[in-house]
Motif scaffolding. Structure first.
Motif, PDB file in Angstrom:
ATOM      1  N   VAL B  29       0.842  -1.199   0.000  1.00  0.00           N
ATOM      2  CA  VAL B  29       0.000   0.000   0.000  1.00  0.00           C
ATOM      3  C   VAL B  29       0.877   1.248   0.000  1.00  0.00           C
ATOM      4  O   VAL B  29       0.589   2.233  -0.700  1.00  0.00           O
ATOM      5  N   ARG B  30       1.947   1.217   0.757  1.00  0.00           N
ATOM      6  CA  ARG B  30       2.866   2.364   0.777  1.00  0.00           C
ATOM      7  C   ARG B  30       3.487   2.578  -0.603  1.00  0.00           C
ATOM      8  O   ARG B  30       3.574   3.710  -1.091  1.00  0.00           O
ATOM      9  N   TYR B  33       0.931   3.988  -2.853  1.00  0.00           N
ATOM     10  CA  TYR B  33       0.635   5.376  -2.492  1.00  0.00           C
ATOM     11  C   TYR B  33       1.686   6.328  -3.048  1.00  0.00           C
ATOM     12  O   TYR B  33       1.367   7.402  -3.570  1.00  0.00           O
ATOM     13  N   LEU B  34       2.936   5.943  -2.953  1.00  0.00           N
ATOM     14  CA  LEU B  34       4.003   6.822  -3.445  1.00  0.00           C
ATOM     15  C   LEU B  34       3.934   6.987  -4.960  1.00  0.00           C
ATOM     16  O   LEU B  34       4.396   7.993  -5.489  1.00  0.00           O
ATOM     17  N   GLY B  39      -4.179   7.486  -1.195  1.00  0.00           N
ATOM     18  CA  GLY B  39      -4.278   6.355  -0.271  1.00  0.00           C
ATOM     19  C   GLY B  39      -5.421   5.427  -0.633  1.00  0.00           C
ATOM     20  O   GLY B  39      -5.311   4.199  -0.554  1.00  0.00           O
ATOM     21  N   THR B 103       9.385  17.192  -1.892  1.00  0.00           N
ATOM     22  CA  THR B 103       9.873  16.096  -2.728  1.00  0.00           C
ATOM     23  C   THR B 103       8.703  15.310  -3.314  1.00  0.00           C
ATOM     24  O   THR B 103       8.703  14.944  -4.495  1.00  0.00           O
ATOM     25  N   PHE B 104       7.711  15.068  -2.476  1.00  0.00           N
ATOM     26  CA  PHE B 104       6.544  14.302  -2.934  1.00  0.00           C
ATOM     27  C   PHE B 104       5.811  15.058  -4.035  1.00  0.00           C
ATOM     28  O   PHE B 104       5.353  14.462  -5.019  1.00  0.00           O
ATOM     29  N   LEU B 107       7.748  14.828  -7.189  1.00  0.00           N
ATOM     30  CA  LEU B 107       7.582  13.480  -7.759  1.00  0.00           C
ATOM     31  C   LEU B 107       6.307  13.408  -8.609  1.00  0.00           C
ATOM     32  O   LEU B 107       6.249  12.713  -9.629  1.00  0.00           O
ATOM     33  N   VAL B 118      11.544   5.852  -9.907  1.00  0.00           N
ATOM     34  CA  VAL B 118      12.175   6.557  -8.780  1.00  0.00           C
ATOM     35  C   VAL B 118      11.765   5.932  -7.457  1.00  0.00           C
ATOM     36  O   VAL B 118      12.596   5.710  -6.562  1.00  0.00           O
ATOM     37  N   VAL B 119      10.471   5.629  -7.339  1.00  0.00           N
ATOM     38  CA  VAL B 119       9.982   5.039  -6.087  1.00  0.00           C
ATOM     39  C   VAL B 119      10.609   3.664  -5.864  1.00  0.00           C
ATOM     40  O   VAL B 119      11.046   3.338  -4.747  1.00  0.00           O
ATOM     41  N   TYR B 123      12.885   4.202  -2.822  1.00  0.00           N
ATOM     42  CA  TYR B 123      12.076   3.784  -1.667  1.00  0.00           C
ATOM     43  C   TYR B 123      12.206   2.274  -1.460  1.00  0.00           C
ATOM     44  O   TYR B 123      12.490   1.812  -0.350  1.00  0.00           O
TER      45      TYR B 123
END
Lengths: 291, 158
Positions: B29-30, B33-34, B39, B103-104, B107, B118-119, B123
């Motif tokens: 989910v994270r 989301y990114l 969400g 940053t978000f 993105l 990138v994520v 991440y």
């Protein structure tokens, strides 16, 4: 790793941590899985039934001499319906949400069958059941185009409770047959059968109309000219003279039946004769060929 | 971040679907989301991805990796559907409350697939080869995509 990349690592992790995120629950996932599985199984059953029912009907007809299919489809032949006694048991196997099957129902004759599209809920004005005859444009007092509720109520007066009542979507024409232009993916078909009589109703918006029938001798019905199912071919020729044609159809070496066509001013009826006796007649226009 | 999906890439295999679900539902989910910034969309597409994994469980050699591929590709498709909305990266400054917000927001200005790269790289700490495998693109596409994305982000964030 440069400064930008380090910043991305930190900020993406921070953004994900800070977000108020709900993860799916296992129970929800499993519910979706099971629902999808049910739909998959239903689609499979419908597909199997669409293939198997006509095959079984043909096989049974060859074994017991009951006719089910039109061996010589012509341009104006848009219905070829099965003997209801050969297919009623098979058609109750599916439980597709778009296919509703009830047995021995529609006692009110209002045309209601399960949750499928049906006719209006108001009580229909029921034509007399005494005037039922086999005719190219219907069954005497009930004619093609009449609302399903009225027709079913009338026929129930005469024949009692239907033995089968099924609603199913149009599944397409066979590649080798001509189909009426009104038959499309929105077409819904309802088939109501009694002993010796199958009737079809069709429509796209829930306003079903009587479109076809198929009868065997068990129905006890006769044509307006007095011909009864079970009568000999000689009797057929005697009643209809040059308006009847009989063609021999051999479906296996040494085995076959006579295909009978009766042309009248109102239209035509077609049927089969085995052992020199007229065993079935059918008339009307249906999108579906007997499944 | 170490997830079972990564272990999968290295040859691990969760014993049961329930085990995979328990380990991966939050990380997926994270991740979603990114990529999507939503969400709600993230939860929904992860749900759908788990359904797909369950239905193919017996045929999957690495269900964790397959799950991640499903999630990322669904998130990219979701983001593409939302592309009608124009994001002015510099305008995002007005609502910045934290450093990561900027940053978000930056993105969000990337193309969906570049954003996913990138994520996944920064991440999920995946290698370029793993990203290529997940997105089903040539590794050269990942290299150039990441390079261009970093150039774009540097301009916005500097």
């Amino acid at each position: 790793m440069n400064e930008l990349e380090e910043r991305l690592q930190e900020d993406l992790a921070a953004a994900a941590d800070a977000a108020d995120l709900d993860a799916p629950a296992l129970a929800d996932v499993m519910r979706t899985v099971h629902r999808a599985e049910r739909h998959r199984r239903l689609r499979y059953k419908v597909a199997v039934a669409a293939v198997a029912v006509p095959l079984v009907a043909v096989a049974v007809s060859q074994l017991v001499g009951i006719t089910v299919d039109d061996p010589t489809p012509t341009a104006d032949t848009t219905i070829t319906t099965p003997d209801p006694t050969t297919t009623s048991s098979s058609t109750t196997t599916t439980s597709d949400p778009t296919t509703t099957t009830t047995t021995g129902s529609t006692g009110s004759g209002s045309g209601s069958a399960g949750t499928g599209p049906t006719g209006a809920g108001t009580s229909p004005v029921v034509p007399s059941a005494s005037g039922l005859v086999l005719a190219p444009d219907g069954l005497g007092d009930v004619r093609f185009g009449d609302p399903e509720g009225e027709v079913i109520a009338t026929l129930s007066q005469r024949f009692g409770q239907p033995v089968d009542d099924t609603i199913y979507p149009y599944t397409g024409c066979r590649p080798d047959e001509k189909c009426p232009p009104e038959c499309n993916s929105n077409t819904i078909i309802r088939r109501v059968t009694w002993r010796g009589l199958a009737t079809w109703y069709s429509g796209s918006s829930g306003d079903f109309a009587f479109v076809a029938w198929s009868a065997t001798a068990e129905s006890g019905l006769a044509t307006g000219e007095g011909l009864r199912l079970g009568d000999s071919l000689d009797r057929v020729r005697e009643v209809y003279g040059d308006r009847v044609t009989v063609k021999w159809f051999e479906y296996a070496p040494g085995a076959g039946m006579n295909y009978v066509t009766i042309r009248l001013p109102e239209g035509r009826m077609a049927g089969y004769a085995t052992k020199d006796a007229l065993s079935s007649l059918t008339s009307g226009q249906s999108c579906e060929r007997g499944d | 971040m170490t997830t079972m999906a990564e272990d999968d890439v290295q040859g691990g295999h969760p014993a049961t679907f329930e085990e995979l679900f328990e380990h991966e539902r939050q990380p997926m989910v994270r991740l979603a989301y990114l990529i999507t910034s939503s969400g709600e969309a993230a939860e929904e597409l992860v749900h759908d991805a788990f359904v797909e994994v369950y239905q193919r469980w017996d045929r999957l050699e690495r269900p964790g990796a397959y799950l991640r591929t499903c999630v990322v590709n669904r998130a990219v498709r979701q983001k593409r559907r939302d592309r009608g909305r124009v994001v002015d990266l510099r305008a995002a400054d007005s609502s910045v409350e934290h450093g990561y917000d900027h940053t978000f927001a930056a993105l969000a200005g990337l193309a969906p697939r570049a954003r996913a790269m990138v994520v996944l790289r920064y991440y999920a700490a995946m290698s370029q080869a793993e990203i290529a495998q997940t997105l089903r693109v040539p590794i050269g596409t990942v290299k150039s995509g990441l390079h261009n994305a970093l150039v774009e982000l540097k301009k916005v964030l500097s």
